[in-house]
Design a protein around this motif. Sequence first.
Motif, PDB file in Angstrom:
ATOM      1  N   ILE A  99       0.836  -1.205   0.000  1.00  0.00           N
ATOM      2  CA  ILE A  99       0.000   0.000   0.000  1.00  0.00           C
ATOM      3  C   ILE A  99       0.871   1.256   0.000  1.00  0.00           C
ATOM      4  CG2 ILE A  99      -1.609   1.359   1.413  1.00  0.00           C
ATOM      5  CD1 ILE A  99      -2.894  -1.329   2.226  1.00  0.00           C
ATOM      6  N   HIS A 100       1.963   1.208   0.765  1.00  0.00           N
ATOM      7  CA  HIS A 100       2.884   2.353   0.792  1.00  0.00           C
ATOM      8  C   HIS A 100       3.478   2.606  -0.590  1.00  0.00           C
ATOM      9  CE1 HIS A 100       5.698   5.275   2.375  1.00  0.00           C
ATOM     10  NE2 HIS A 100       6.701   4.608   1.812  1.00  0.00           N
ATOM     11  N   LEU A 101       3.849   1.548  -1.293  1.00  0.00           N
ATOM     12  CA  LEU A 101       4.409   1.697  -2.647  1.00  0.00           C
ATOM     13  C   LEU A 101       3.362   2.224  -3.619  1.00  0.00           C
ATOM     14  CD1 LEU A 101       6.580  -1.556  -2.913  1.00  0.00           C
ATOM     15  CD2 LEU A 101       7.394   0.799  -2.682  1.00  0.00           C
ATOM     16  N   LEU A 102       2.130   1.766  -3.487  1.00  0.00           N
ATOM     17  CA  LEU A 102       1.057   2.261  -4.357  1.00  0.00           C
ATOM     18  C   LEU A 102       0.792   3.742  -4.096  1.00  0.00           C
ATOM     19  CD1 LEU A 102      -1.381  -0.792  -4.215  1.00  0.00           C
ATOM     20  CD2 LEU A 102      -0.251   0.104  -6.266  1.00  0.00           C
ATOM     21  N   SER A 103       0.870   4.143  -2.822  1.00  0.00           N
ATOM     22  CA  SER A 103       0.706   5.555  -2.494  1.00  0.00           C
ATOM     23  C   SER A 103       1.806   6.391  -3.147  1.00  0.00           C
ATOM     24  CB  SER A 103       0.740   5.743  -0.970  1.00  0.00           C
ATOM     25  OG  SER A 103       0.597   7.100  -0.622  1.00  0.00           O
ATOM     26  N   GLU A 104       3.049   5.891  -3.096  1.00  0.00           N
ATOM     27  CA  GLU A 104       4.152   6.595  -3.750  1.00  0.00           C
ATOM     28  C   GLU A 104       3.954   6.648  -5.263  1.00  0.00           C
ATOM     29  OE1 GLU A 104       7.987   5.153  -2.783  1.00  0.00           O
ATOM     30  OE2 GLU A 104       7.915   5.803  -0.691  1.00  0.00           O
ATOM     31  N   ALA A 105       3.419   5.575  -5.826  1.00  0.00           N
ATOM     32  CA  ALA A 105       3.186   5.541  -7.273  1.00  0.00           C
ATOM     33  C   ALA A 105       2.190   6.614  -7.698  1.00  0.00           C
ATOM     34  CB  ALA A 105       2.681   4.158  -7.691  1.00  0.00           C
ATOM     35  N   MET A 106       1.173   6.849  -6.859  1.00  0.00           N
ATOM     36  CA  MET A 106       0.200   7.894  -7.180  1.00  0.00           C
ATOM     37  C   MET A 106       0.862   9.272  -7.231  1.00  0.00           C
ATOM     38  SD  MET A 106      -2.533   6.269  -7.754  1.00  0.00           S
ATOM     39  CE  MET A 106      -1.551   4.838  -8.217  1.00  0.00           C
ATOM     40  N   PHE A 107       1.823   9.497  -6.340  1.00  0.00           N
ATOM     41  CA  PHE A 107       2.528  10.779  -6.341  1.00  0.00           C
ATOM     42  C   PHE A 107       3.427  10.905  -7.573  1.00  0.00           C
ATOM     43  CE2 PHE A 107       1.442  10.755  -1.815  1.00  0.00           C
ATOM     44  CZ  PHE A 107       0.998  12.053  -1.674  1.00  0.00           C
ATOM     45  N   ASN A 108       3.947   9.788  -8.054  1.00  0.00           N
ATOM     46  CA  ASN A 108       4.732   9.837  -9.288  1.00  0.00           C
ATOM     47  C   ASN A 108       3.863  10.217 -10.485  1.00  0.00           C
ATOM     48  OD1 ASN A 108       7.171   9.187  -8.076  1.00  0.00           O
ATOM     49  ND2 ASN A 108       6.899   6.987  -8.355  1.00  0.00           N
ATOM     50  N   ILE A 109       2.631   9.721 -10.490  1.00  0.00           N
ATOM     51  CA  ILE A 109       1.701  10.117 -11.558  1.00  0.00           C
ATOM     52  C   ILE A 109       1.416  11.613 -11.469  1.00  0.00           C
ATOM     53  CG2 ILE A 109      -0.641   9.840 -12.467  1.00  0.00           C
ATOM     54  CD1 ILE A 109      -0.563   6.934 -11.570  1.00  0.00           C
ATOM     55  N   ILE A 110       1.231  12.100 -10.225  1.00  0.00           N
ATOM     56  CA  ILE A 110       0.989  13.526 -10.021  1.00  0.00           C
ATOM     57  C   ILE A 110       2.150  14.351 -10.562  1.00  0.00           C
ATOM     58  CG2 ILE A 110       0.937  15.314  -8.227  1.00  0.00           C
ATOM     59  CD1 ILE A 110      -1.767  14.127  -8.741  1.00  0.00           C
TER      60      ILE A 110
END
Length: 431
Positions: free
Chosen positions: A187-198
């Motif tokens: 979940i932590h990695l997925l949260s970071e991935a969302m910020f990369n999309i941002i």
Amino acid sequence: MECATKTKKSMPLYVKIFIGLGAGVVFGFVLNKIGGTDNAMINGYVLPLLQFLGDLLVRLIKMVVVPLVFFSIIDAALSLGDIKKLANVGVKTIVWFLATGMISATIGLIFTNLIQPGKGLQLGTAVSNVEAKELPGFYATLLDLLPSNPFDSLASGSMMQIIVFSLFLGFAIIMIGDRAQSLKDGIHLLSEAMFNIINMIVGFTPIGVFGLMSVTMAKYGTAIFGPVLKFILTDYISSITMSVVVYSILLTVFARVSPLMFWKKAFESWIIAFSTCTSSAALPVSMKIAPKKMGASSDISNFVLPFGCTAQMNGTCAYFGVVILFAAQLYGVQLSIQQQVMLVIQATFLSVGCAATPQIGLIISLTLMAQMGLPLDAYALVAGIYRIVDQIHTATNSVGDLVCTVCVSNMEGELNHKVFNDPNAGVEEAA
């Protein structure tokens, strides 16, 4: 040679956005002066292209905001570590949102009573009997916070339901204990991935802002500041008072920090929200500013900011107070103190769960007019210029989330004052 070895600093994002905003105002004004929507070439080719640029930015933001909120809320719940701490922060946050919402709506009513923007613009005949309705559907409103189907809520973007389900899921994972460590890491990695999309999307923001502002000015021009100028001024004064006066008092009392330093660091988030009319656009920037520039707890930031993006609408609450009393004045209606108190309560609770998208306040204000028994003709008068006032609402909403984050972090003993007071904190990361 020494100069040649120095790395060239990139232009800050907020400067690029401000340039896009200013260029959009100028370009849109020129389009308006040479015909605007009455010019077939402008209306048929130029405005659709500009609108496409603005719509593209909004669509990109909508694409990522639901998974961003979903994963970041769960990640924040897991980071806090125990349910007791999460509940403690949650209660403080909810009480804060409700209290500041009521203060904001009250400020809107005070200034509308003083300035009386609706006087002198009598529409139709005076309405003699207006009754303040009881707060509608309180239990239904509470039930609506719980999703009957979480997947439907994710698909439809029902933010409050997504937040509630995310919290329940976070609670459940915490209760599993160490066996859920791999899930927590995922979940932590997925949260970071969302910020990369941002980070991919954020570079397009100045272009999208240019398109949005160009269309607004091309359509309305300076005419928007005519018959409803007093309404616009009243609305802006109310939101600015909430931002400059009330937020500064809250920061001083609850966070023990300098409001001037806060505004210096919050300006980037403010200008994004002001330009785009959506708190969702400013959310990713706020989630970087709060821990890196202001020293707020990362865990609290990841909880409060996505939550506030939906549940904290101080600027919109101020607008509700202004627009309803403005509509009453247009029809010669006198609202009693009791009716205005009920309006404050209604406005605050209706603002909870507002989607962080443009025009939502306009829709809710129509609901409030109907609940207060006011004629709905005044709605059309405000709708034409809503985009202009919605900008200050959204900016007030977005900065209010940062104020709450800083204050709650300090109340929890997790605000790094050294970082907050450092004017260069987070500059390297932002660059």
